[in-house]
Design an enzyme around this catalytic site. Structure first.
Site, PDB file in Angstrom:
ATOM      1  CE  LYS A   1      -4.264  -1.777   0.787  1.00 54.89           C
ATOM      2  NZ  LYS A   1      -5.473  -1.452  -0.009  1.00 54.89           N
TER       3      LYS A   1
ATOM      4  CE  LYS B   1     -11.907  -4.307  -1.999  1.00 56.24           C
ATOM      5  NZ  LYS B   1     -10.786  -4.011  -2.876  1.00 56.24           N
TER       6      LYS B   1
HETATM    7 MG    MG Z   1      -7.352  -1.530  -3.629  1.00 56.62          MG
END
Ligand code: MG
Length: 311
Positions: free
Chosen positions: A138, A252
């Site tokens: 990240k 997702k």
């Molecule tokens: Mg992401």
């Protein structure tokens, strides 16, 4: 007709998840229970991510209360599109009654999620020893110069043949995104996920400019870009397919309502798809993984961390 019940849960992550959206310490959601007239019971999970633009937990819960204790399949199918997380949970509970449809695929590779910043350096070795070859880091969390300076040190620690995924969670403006994309060219970066993002609350014009920016960046640099925050509904996926998006789609399933139909459209378009959890519990993850295993396109390392992360 079905007997319907729902229950709210709140479970802490073993370690808080730190992204450009902030720190996420516990997963809250709803577990749904459906019982058909033969007494067969199945479950579904509502796992919203409101800062992506899904419904909130409270909104989903209010719809569940209105559904009541006895519901028909037609009533369940009539839950509006904007409740994508609730619709996914209902669809997975409804299909849960059918025989398990895991495909003949026995295994898919997994990506390892690294901590942000220099803390990533300390865990790559153990993750590599455990067999991981795709690593996700990240970014957009610290100052851009500091993070860019860490990139080559991080790459040097990867096992040979490994790939790195970067996820900015929409933190950058054009200039920062360009600096990263320039730096990533000719490095083993599989893609940069969501370099920039404007949420719908900022208006249609701002959203359109943001979409144009992503398309421009995707065409100007060799490192592919992956959409994640930009694709939180079936309508988003259809729109980006219509725009001829050349990069990856992070899917997702937990957010996508009738996720099976969305995934079929991606398969048909021969899109590059990476399946991801919504950091849900095993109930939702099982339903999402069933779809990932059934995907007919090129298999890519899964981003499913929820089950392992919830304590
Ligand atoms: Mg992401």
């Amino acid at each position: 007709m079905f007997r319907f019940a729902h229950r709210r849960y709140s479970l802490p992550f073993r370690q808080p998840v730190r992204t450009a959206h902030g720190v996420w310490a516990e997963r809250e959601g709803l577990l749904l229970r459906l019982e058909d007239q033969s007494g067969s019971v199945s479950f579904g999970e509502v796992a919203p991510i409101p800062w992506f633009g899904t419904e909130t937990l409270e909104e989903a819960e209010a719809v569940c209360r209105e559904l009541g204790a006895d519901v028909s399949a037609e009533t369940l199918a009539a839950v509006p599109e904007r409740f994508g997380c609730l619709r996914f949970a209902l669809a997975s509970a409804l299909s849960g009654a059918k025989p398990d449809s895991f495909s003949e695929k026995k295994a898919l590779p997994m990506a390892a999620l690294l901590p942000t910043g220099r803390a990533a350096f300390d865990v790559i070795g153990s993750k590599a020893d455990a067999g991981f070859r795709t690593f996700k880091w990240k970014v957009g969390v610290a100052e851009i110069g500091d993070e860019l300076a860490m990139l080559d040190d991080l790459i040097a620690k990867l096992p040979s043949g490994a790939k790195l995924r970067l996820d900015a969670n929409g933190a950058w403006d054009r200039r920062k995104a360009e600096r990263w994309l320039e730096r990533c060219a000719e490095r083993p970066v599989e893609f940069i996920e969501q370099p920039c993002f404007v949420d719908a609350a900022q208006g249609a014009d701002a959203s359109r400019r943001s979409d144009d920016l992503l398309l421009g960046l995707a065409n100007d640099f060799p490192t592919p870009i992956a959409l994640d925050e930009s694709v939180v509904s079936a309508g988003d996926v259809a729109r980006w397919l219509g725009l001829g998006w050349p990069g990856f789609f992070v899917v997702k399933p937990a957010l996508l309502g009738d996720a099976a139909a969305v995934i079929a459209s991606l398969e048909q378009a021969k899109a590059r798809v990476v399946f991801s959890s919504a950091l849900e519990t095993a109930v939702g993850a099982k339903a999402a993984l069933r779809l990932a295993f059934g995907f007919g396109g090129e298999p890519r390392a899964l981003g499913f961390w929820g089950v392992a992360n919830i304590s």
